[in-house]
Design an enzyme around this catalytic site. Structure first.
Site, PDB file in Angstrom:
ATOM      1  N   SER A 223       1.153  -1.280  -0.201  1.00 44.68           N
ATOM      2  CA  SER A 223      -0.017  -0.001  -0.024  1.00 44.68           C
ATOM      3  C   SER A 223       0.789   1.269  -0.355  1.00 44.68           C
ATOM      4  O   SER A 223       1.250   1.556  -0.742  1.00 44.68           O
ATOM      5  CB  SER A 223      -1.058   0.126   1.194  1.00 44.68           C
ATOM      6  OG  SER A 223      -1.884   0.518   0.946  1.00 44.68           O
ATOM      7  N   ASP A 246      -0.542  -4.112  -3.988  1.00 42.74           N
ATOM      8  CA  ASP A 246      -1.289  -3.786  -4.233  1.00 42.74           C
ATOM      9  C   ASP A 246      -0.492  -1.976  -3.629  1.00 42.74           C
ATOM     10  O   ASP A 246      -1.569  -1.584  -2.751  1.00 42.74           O
ATOM     11  CB  ASP A 246      -2.204  -3.936  -2.443  1.00 42.74           C
ATOM     12  CG  ASP A 246      -3.293  -3.683  -3.371  1.00 42.74           C
ATOM     13  OD1 ASP A 246      -3.632  -3.874  -4.460  1.00 42.74           O
ATOM     14  OD2 ASP A 246      -4.394  -3.942  -2.264  1.00 42.74           O
ATOM     15  N   HIS A 301      -7.820  -5.566   0.173  1.00 42.78           N
ATOM     16  CA  HIS A 301      -6.624  -5.193   0.029  1.00 42.78           C
ATOM     17  C   HIS A 301      -5.331  -5.604   1.248  1.00 42.78           C
ATOM     18  O   HIS A 301      -3.803  -5.671   1.664  1.00 42.78           O
ATOM     19  CB  HIS A 301      -6.729  -3.085   0.454  1.00 42.78           C
ATOM     20  CG  HIS A 301      -5.559  -2.536   0.695  1.00 42.78           C
ATOM     21  ND1 HIS A 301      -4.876  -2.461  -0.483  1.00 42.78           N
ATOM     22  CD2 HIS A 301      -5.142  -1.576   1.261  1.00 42.78           C
ATOM     23  CE1 HIS A 301      -3.836  -1.787   0.179  1.00 42.78           C
ATOM     24  NE2 HIS A 301      -3.729  -0.990   0.655  1.00 42.78           N
TER      25      HIS A 301
END
Length: 377
Positions: A223, A246, A301
Site C-alpha cells: 500500500s 497493492d 487490500h
C-alpha cells in the site's frame, strides 16, 4: 481468544528467527523487526504479534477512531504470537543472504506483515521490516539518550485545510529515506562498524557481518509501503528491484516516474486498485519491459497483511472485508511471484524460477495486469 490468530509457518527450508533493532536516540534513528534464517534452539519462545498495548491503542484510533476500543482489541488479539524463534541464533551462510527492506502501509507497523516476512526468510532472505516515523504508523516510538525515556510518535491524519497529496508526498519521501538509511545501517554492520542495538544487547548485530550479500538487495512494501518501495529505487541505486504489494500510487509526484531506474513487480489485489492507479503503474511498465503487473483474484487490500489470518466476524468488521481466496493460497501466490522476480533480478542461484509463470499472470487465481471487469470498483 489469544490463540485466534493462526499465522502460518514459513514453507521454505529454513527455520526463521526474529529480533527487534533500534538504533539512535532521535527520530532520525531507525526501528525495525528483522526476520532471518535461524538455527533450531530448544525452548525457543515465539514473539507477540502485537508487541505492546500501545499498538492496540494505535490500531483502535486508526481503524475505528475510538481509542477506548483498545482494551477490546488487546483482549482479542493481544496474546497472539508469531511462529518464529524470538532472538533465535542466526544461521551462518557462506556468501551471505540477500536482503529485503520492507515498508508497511498506512496505519500499520513493523509486525503486521509477519506472515510474508516469515515466508521470505524461510526461503533464505534477511528481511528488515521497518517501522516508519513519519506519523503514518498506527503508533511508534524512540528512546531518548540518557534516561532512555520513550517518546511516542502517534498516527497523524491529514490536517484540516491541507491537501492530502502534499501531506502524503512529504511522508513518502521520508519513508523512502528511512529505507535508504536502513540499507546503510546494514552496510555499516557488514563493514565491521560497531552498531549498538539499544533494545537487545543479547542479540549481537555483528553476527550479520559476512552473512549478508549486499550486492543483492531489494525493497518491498504494501500500500503506502508499495509506493515507498518504488520511490526508494529513485533514491538509492544499490536496490536492484522492488516488489510493490497493492501499491497506493497517489502520493508519488508525476515528474519522478521517468526517474524509476529498476524493475518493479506490482502484485495487486482484486478490490483495491483504481484505473488511475493502474495507469501510473503502466507508465513504469511501458518504460521497462521487466516491470510486471499482476492481480490476485478473490483478494482485498487486507489480504496481503496478517489480518487475513484472523477469523471471526468481529475482526472482519474492524479491519475490513474479507477476500474469498483462502489466505494461505493468497500468501503462496504473493510470495512465489515475489521469489521468482527476486531470483531474476538479484541473480540468485535458486529454483524460484519454477514460479516464473506467475509473473505473466498465468496460474490459478492470478491474471495479468488489472481486470476491472472482474472487480467491484
Amino acid at each position: 481468544m489469544g490463540g485466534m490468530l493462526a499465522l502460518p509457518q514459513g514453507q521454505g527450508p529454513h527455520h526463521v528467527g526474529c529480533t527487534d533493532i533500534m538504533v539512535g536516540h532521535t527520530r532520525q534513528g531507525l526501528f525495525l523487526r528483522l526476520f532471518y534464517p535461524c538455527l533450531l534452539r530448544a525452548g525457543a519462545t515465539e514473539p507477540l504479534w502485537i508487541p505492546r498495548s500501545e499498538y492496540c491503542a494505535g490500531l483502535a484510533d486508526f481503524t475505528l477512531r475510538r481509542r477506548w476500543c483498545s482494551a477490546l482489541l488487546s483482549i482479542t488479539i493481544g496474546s497472539c504470537r508469531v511462529p518464529v524463534s524470538w532472538n533465535g541464533p542466526f544461521k551462518p551462510r557462506s556468501g551471505g543472504y540477500p536482503l529485503i527492506i520492507f515498508s508497511h502501509g498506512l496505519g500499520a507497523f513493523r509486525t503486521l506483515y509477519s506472515s510474508v516476512c516469515t515466508e521470505l526468510a524461510s526461503w533464505g532472505f534477511v528481511v528488515a521490516a521497518l517501522e516508519h516515523r513519519d506519523h503514518s504508523a498506527a503508533t511508534t516510538y524512540f528512546c531518548t539518550a540518557g534516561a532512555g525515556r520513550e517518546e511516542w510518535i502517534p498516527f497523524q491524519r491529514v490536517p484540516q485545510g491541507q491537501k492530502e497529496f502534499y501531506f502524503r508526498n512529504k511522508q513518502v519521501h521520508q519513508r523512502a529515506e528511512e529505507c535508504v538509511r536502513a540499507l546503510r545501517l546494514f552496510k555499516d554492520i557488514a563493514s565491521g562498524k560497531s552498531v549498538l542495538n539499544i533494545l537487545h544487547q543479547d542479540w549481537d548485530l555483528s553476527m550479520l557481518k559476512g552473512n549478508l550479500d549486499l550486492a543483492k538487495v531489494a525493497v518491498m512494501g504494501h500500500s503506502f509501503g508499495g509506493v515507498t518501495a518504488v520511490l526508494t529505487l529513485v533514491k538509492e541505486p544499490s536496490f536492484r528491484c522492488a516488489v510493490a504489494l497493492d501499491a497506493w500510487m497517489f502520493p508519488l509526484e508525476n515528474l519522478l516516474y521517468p526517474e524509476v531506474p529498476k524493475p518493479v513487480l506490482f502484485i495487486n489485489t482484486e478490490k483495491f486498485q483504481t484505473p488511475e492507479s493502474i495507469a501510473k503503474m503502466k507508465r513504469l511498465s511501458s518504460r521497462n519491459g521487466q516491470t510486471k503487473i499482476i492481480t490476485v483474484l478473490g483478494t482485498v487490500h487486507e489480504s496481503q497483511t496478517d489480518f487475513a489470518f484472523l477469523p471471526g466476524k468481529l475482526i472482519s468488521r474492524i479491519f475490513g472485508a474479507r477476500g474469498t481466496l483462502d489466505p494461505s493460497k493468497a500468501l503462496a501466490i504473493t510470495s512465489q511471484a515475489a521469489l521468482a522476480f527476486l531470483q531474476r533480478h538479484l541473480d540468485l542461484q535458486e529454483e524460484f524460477d519454477q514460479w516464473d509463470d506467475l509473473l505473466e499472470g498465468v496460474g490459478d487465481s492470478v491474471v495479468p495486469e488489472a481486470p476491472f471487469c472482474r472487480s467491484n470498483l
